[in-house]
Design an enzyme around this catalytic site. Structure first.
Site, mmCIF file in Angstrom:
data_model
loop_
_atom_site.group_PDB
_atom_site.id
_atom_site.type_symbol
_atom_site.label_atom_id
_atom_site.label_comp_id
_atom_site.label_asym_id
_atom_site.label_seq_id
_atom_site.Cartn_x
_atom_site.Cartn_y
_atom_site.Cartn_z
ATOM 1 N N ARG A 133 0.843 -1.208 0.000
ATOM 2 C CA ARG A 133 0.000 0.000 0.000
ATOM 3 C C ARG A 133 0.872 1.249 0.000
ATOM 4 N NH1 ARG A 133 -4.518 0.166 4.566
ATOM 5 N NH2 ARG A 133 -2.740 0.768 5.839
ATOM 6 N N LYS A 146 -2.508 6.554 1.427
ATOM 7 C CA LYS A 146 -2.294 7.010 2.805
ATOM 8 C C LYS A 146 -1.342 8.200 2.794
ATOM 9 C CE LYS A 146 -2.651 4.571 7.167
ATOM 10 N NZ LYS A 146 -4.107 4.521 7.370
ATOM 11 N N GLU A 202 -16.166 6.516 3.922
ATOM 12 C CA GLU A 202 -15.561 6.008 5.153
ATOM 13 C C GLU A 202 -15.492 7.124 6.167
ATOM 14 O OE1 GLU A 202 -11.371 5.061 5.042
ATOM 15 O OE2 GLU A 202 -11.110 6.050 3.130
HETATM 16 C C1 LIG Z 1 -5.237 3.746 7.668
HETATM 17 C C2 LIG Z 1 -6.643 4.042 7.262
HETATM 18 C C3 LIG Z 1 -7.678 3.094 7.398
HETATM 19 C C4 LIG Z 1 -7.485 1.761 8.076
HETATM 20 O O1 LIG Z 1 -6.625 0.921 7.404
HETATM 21 P P1 LIG Z 1 -5.987 -0.349 8.133
HETATM 22 O O2 LIG Z 1 -5.053 -0.888 7.112
HETATM 23 O O3 LIG Z 1 -7.106 -1.279 8.436
HETATM 24 O O4 LIG Z 1 -5.327 0.156 9.354
HETATM 25 C C5 LIG Z 1 -8.931 3.430 6.918
HETATM 26 N N1 LIG Z 1 -9.185 4.633 6.367
HETATM 27 C C6 LIG Z 1 -8.222 5.572 6.242
HETATM 28 C C7 LIG Z 1 -8.569 6.873 5.631
HETATM 29 C C8 LIG Z 1 -6.932 5.300 6.677
HETATM 30 O O5 LIG Z 1 -5.986 6.239 6.552
#
Ligand SMILES: *Cc1c(COP(=O)(O)O)cnc(C)c1O
Length: 340
Positions: free
Chosen positions: A81, A183, A219
């Site tokens: 990722r 991210k 989300e």
């Molecule tokens: C990091 C993150 C998540 C959760 O991801 P995981 O890999 O399950 O920790 C969900 N939404 C956003 C916007 C994130 O930055």
């Protein structure tokens, strides 16, 4: 020797640990990287990260299993990722196998900070990368630093996971065709005003809708949604601007392969949310936070699971995934990376 820390009363804050991993990218190549002691960074006042926010990160945890091993959960997916994120931000990819090795080295360097099994605490691992050379005309930096530090964090739920109340946000988290799926630090900078306002109004989180039509569920600022239908199907929103949560992807496998549930990964209209039986937020930090109520501008959606405890399907998902992580339940091939 484990550090003398009261694991149960730790919060989610930065605690300096002994070692951090640092690798530098200059002249188009990564150096070998090393564990160092210095927790500070010196850089140009004009560094790319400070001017145009060229920075990204990951988050994962190391913890002690029931049988005393120190492990992390699916770090290869974090590595992949971060590679996707770097490509979108015009940053150099840190090779994925070396990325996982950097995580292992950093945890080993701070092994005394890994909380014991049963404490509920974990060692949070923060890999990140940023442009470090001076950049004044808008363009990608030439030089980058990749770092990994760790910080012990307390149990996410002190005294049980209580359902939270969230609101539908009037702000957008990500633009259509933008950076919602990676991210990037900038996504979080954008969300700060919305979360401060939500907290001031008494809500724990924001539910963001799709920025194009405001009709579909996306989300929250840092976690994906899961919903359970009245007949026990796991439904989780699909969109190009949702960050692909590793917890959510793992829960989809757990639901289908371990619990025999039907799983749907599809667009979820906000108008159907009122018909779901259970709702939760999922991410590395909490695994699942149950949602009891959603406020939408004066309208209230109350899930039948209520405000006292997790709904029954959410609880089974939570118990199974945390059981796999903690070594109480056999994990699918490749999910647990042993460090010590
Ligand atoms: C990091 C993150 C998540 C959760 O991801 P995981 O890999 O399950 O920790 C969900 N939404 C956003 C916007 C994130 O930055």
């Amino acid at each position: 020797m484990a550090k003398d820390i009261d694991w149960g009363s730790l919060g989610f804050g930065y605690v300096k640990t002994d070692k951090r991993f640092v690798a530098n990218y200059t002249n188009g190549a990564w150096d070998e990287g090393a564990l160092i002691d210095d927790d500070t960074i010196t850089m140009s006042e004009c560094a790319g990260v400070l001017q145009y926010a060229q920075t990204c990160f990951e988050g994962l945890k190391a913890y002690t299993t029931e049988d005393g091993r120190i492990v992390t959960f699916r770090p290869d997916l974090n590595a992949a990722r971060m590679a996707d994120t770097c490509k979108r931000l015009e940053m150099p990819v840190y090779p994925e196998d070396k990325w996982v090795d950097a995580i292992v080295q950093t945890v080993k360097g701070n092994i005394d900070y890994v909380p014991p099994y049963g404490s509920g605490a974990t060692l949070y691992i923060r890999p990140y990368m940023f442009g470090i050379n001076p950049v004044i005309g808008v363009k990608p930096a030439n030089d980058y630093q990749f770092r990994v530090f760790t910080t012990p964090v307390g149990p996410y739920f002190k005294g049980g996971a209580k359902p939270i109340v969230i609101r539908v946000s009037d702000y957008d988290r990500a633009a259509p065709h933008g950076t919602g799926h990676i991210k990037a630090g900038l996504n979080y900078a954008m969300s700060l005003h919305a979360i401060v306002e939500a907290h001031e109004q008494g809500y724990a989180e924001n539910m963001y809708l799709d920025p194009g039509t405001r009709t579909k569920v996306e989300e929250t600022g840092g976690a994906n949604f899961i919903f359970i239908t009245k007949d026990g199907t796991l439904v989780t929103p699909k969109s190009d601007s949702i960050l692909p949560s590793i917890t959510r992807r793992s829960l989809m496998v757990v639901a289908e392969k371990y619990l025999g549930m039907k799983v749907e990964h599809r667009e979820v209209l906000f108008s159907e949310v009122k018909d779901f039986a259970e709702c939760g937020l999922c991410g590395t930090a909490a695994v699942i936070s149950p949602v009891g109520k959603i406020f939408d501008h004066g309208n209230e959606i109350d899930f039948p699971s209520g405000m006292e405890e997790m709904g029954p399907y959410t609880k089974k998902l939570y118990d199974t995934l945390t059981g796999i992580q903690m070594g109480r339940i056999e994990a699918p091939e490749g999910w647990i990376k042993e460090i010590a």
